[in-house]
Design an enzyme around this catalytic site. Structure first.
Site, PDB file in Angstrom:
ATOM      1  CB  SER A 140      -0.731  -0.137   1.190  1.00  0.00           C
ATOM      2  OG  SER A 140      -1.434   1.294   1.381  1.00  0.00           O
ATOM      3  CE1 TYR A 153      -3.571  -2.307   5.453  1.00  0.00           C
ATOM      4  CE2 TYR A 153      -3.462   0.059   4.825  1.00  0.00           C
ATOM      5  CZ  TYR A 153      -3.321  -1.300   4.340  1.00  0.00           C
ATOM      6  OH  TYR A 153      -3.472  -1.719   3.267  1.00  0.00           O
TER       7      TYR A 153
END
Length: 259
Positions: A140, A153
């Site tokens: 990501s 995250y």
């Protein structure tokens, strides 16, 4: 002096895709099957895998990537692996560091990082044994840019990025490519909903008025592009965002693309 060696294009073989029951994983399984790969679609949800298998011809395999013994059994059942796409992962919660639940961080690390580690370790002998293997890890943009509410995250994705970069160094001299695909804003049916613990209104607000967020199919195309290049071409990191997202904190909300 001109190099007369011919570029060796990868030949479609066997591709393992984790997290293949939905979103980017399912889209990647479909895309690689279209390219002629024999796809092994790996995830926990058997019914979704069954439907994907009926649609694409992929081989479904129910697996929890956080289970050491299950991952070892899975690897032992394979006779070959040419491409591994580490996609299993996800985000839990959007609380600040001060308010975050450590259990959420543990779960994210377990699936995103240790799951990737387990599957990569288990399949690496097969990837090394062929004429040229490829490891793709879907991370990501959170892997290199932190943001408020994303501490757990981001930490997990930073770790996945470190894993990929280290593996590439350690495999230098071997015919195994290590590729990282780092998407920005992608709208799938589950990612934001899971992160917001089922709160559909908060999940929808993430994408509100964003003209054309990325889709799972967009990311799958990027994976296929990187995998389909000649084997001597290694895309270290492919960062892909929607046009409306110039950076992690620079997002245009409103009409953008002309009809």
């Amino acid at each position: 002096m001109r190099d007369e060696r011919k570029a060796v294009a990868p030949v479609a073989g066997k591709a393992v895709v984790t997290g293949a029951s939905s979103g980017i994983g399912a889209a990647t399984a479909r895309r690689l099957a279209k390219d002629g790969f024999e796809v092994v679609a790996v995830a926990r949800r058997t019914e979704r895998l069954r439907r994907l298998a009926e649609e694409t011809g992929a081989r479904p395999y129910a697996l929890d990537v956080t289970d050491d013994e299950a991952v070892r059994r899975f690897a032992a059942e394979l006779d070959s692996c040419d491409v591994l796409v580490n996609n299993a992962g996800g985000a839990l919660g959007a609380e600040s560091v001060a308010e975050a639940d450590p259990a959420d961080w543990e779960r994210m690390y377990s699936v995103n990082v240790l799951g990737t580690l387990r599957v990569t370790q288990a399949l690496l002998p097969l990837l090394r044994a062929g004429r040229g293997g490829t490891v793709v890890t879907v991370t990501s943009t959170a892997a290199f840019t932190a943001y408020e509410g994303g501490g757990g995250y981001c930490a997990a994705k930073y770790a996945e990025r470190a894993l990929s970069e280290t593996l590439r160094l350690e495999l230098c001299g071997e015919p195994v490519r290590v590729i990282e695909v780092a998407p920005g804003m992608v709208r799938t049916e589950e990612f934001a909903l899971n992160r917001m613990r089922g709160d559909a209104e908060r999940a929808a607000a993430v994408y509100e008025n964003v003209d054309h967020p990325l889709t799972a199919d967009d990311v799958a195309e990027c994976v296929a592009l990187a995998v389909g290049l000649p084997q001597h071409v290694n895309v270290d990191r492919l960062v892909v965002r929607p046009l409306a997202q110039a950076a992690q904190h620079k997002l245009h909300r409103g009409p953008l693309l002309r009809p």
